[in-house]
Design a protein around this motif. Structure first.
Motif, PDB file in Angstrom:
ATOM      1  N   ILE A 132       0.832  -1.169  -0.055  1.00 40.92           N
ATOM      2  CA  ILE A 132       0.043   0.085   0.061  1.00 40.92           C
ATOM      3  C   ILE A 132       1.026   1.541   0.114  1.00 40.92           C
ATOM      4  O   ILE A 132       0.681   2.352  -0.938  1.00 40.92           O
ATOM      5  N   GLU A 133       1.912   1.260   0.757  1.00 38.47           N
ATOM      6  CA  GLU A 133       2.830   2.425   0.877  1.00 38.47           C
ATOM      7  C   GLU A 133       3.677   2.440  -0.427  1.00 38.47           C
ATOM      8  O   GLU A 133       3.693   3.602  -0.976  1.00 38.47           O
ATOM      9  N   TRP A 208      -3.673   5.678   3.989  1.00 35.57           N
ATOM     10  CA  TRP A 208      -2.542   4.831   4.523  1.00 35.57           C
ATOM     11  C   TRP A 208      -2.293   5.125   5.669  1.00 35.57           C
ATOM     12  O   TRP A 208      -1.921   4.038   6.412  1.00 35.57           O
TER      13      TRP A 208
END
Length: 243
Positions: A132-133, A208
């Motif tokens: 995700i990052e 996030w």
């Protein structure tokens, strides 16, 4: 009388299935209509009976048509269509990208993406969070001097899919995969017309951050805000559905 036309891509049966499917979802053939008889389709596309039968078999599997030896090939009611089928969704988007289908897509996304974000914050692994990052950073880079709308749309798509996958809910993952065509189209429109990249990044970063801090409620709320902003950006580029 039908004029011969040869579709452009894929195997011949797949090409014809795509072309006939697009004609159905665009409304050229409406529910209850019979498709042209096999001989006419063979002449129209310049192919064999076997090729036509394979194409029609594909459409039947997607619940767009029903084949009866006595009646012929009839277009099924809209309620019977497999709307989550990747091809059916893609054909609809390409044939009729109107406000109704956009609203339908976002209503579905509102139903499961905030919950997927909640679950990602609760159930996600370090590997999930790393992906995700990674996609968030790719989105940030795409807004830089060396970026492009195409790179931004791809990063946005991958960000959402990574969040869905991090939920570890098999049904959510399946729905996300089915909606990939819709997500790609909407991401492309959003990024192409992006005039506030910092605001876009802030919304993604909020999702996030909440997920990485394992804050389920905050993650769900942040995703809902992101989806509201995305819908507001896409709708001006659609048209009203046909009356």
């Amino acid at each position: 009388m039908l004029e011969r036309e040869t579709p452009p891509i894929g195997t011949m049966s797949a090409q014809i299935g795509q072309h006939l499917g697009t004609r159905i979802v665009s409304g050229e053939f409406t529910p209850g209509d019979l498709l042209p008889v096999e001989n006419d389709l063979c002449q129209f596309y310049g192919v064999s009976r076997t090729t036509i039968r394979e194409a029609v078999k594909t459409l039947a599997a997607k619940r767009l048509v029903d084949v009866s030896p006595k009646v012929g090939t009839r277009v099924l009611p809209f309620a019977d269509w497999n709307l989550l089928d990747r091809d059916v969704l893609s054909w609809r988007l390409n044939a009729q990208f109107d406000s109704k289908i956009v609203e339908d897509i976002f209503e579905m996304r509102f139903c499961f993406e905030p919950r997927a974000s909640f679950l990602a914050a609760r159930e996600g692994t370090a590997e999930d969070y790393g992906l995700i990052e990674h996609h968030f950073q790719a989105l940030a880079s795409s807004y830089g001097p060396d970026g492009s709308p195409e790179a931004a749309s791809q990063a946005d798509l991958e960000f959402h899919l990574a969040v869905i996958n991090a939920s570890h809910n098999g049904l959510f993952v399946t729905i996300g995969t089915a909606l990939k065509s819709a997500l790609r189209v909407s991401s492309r429109l959003i990024q192409r017309e992006s005039t506030q990249p910092i605001a876009d990044l802030d919304l993604h970063e909020a999702v996030w951050t909440a997920i990485s801090r394992r804050e389920p409620q905050q993650a769900a709320g942040a995703m809902e805000k992101l989806l509201h902003a995305a819908r507001a950006r896409v709708l001006p580029f659609t048209v009203g559905p046909d009356p």
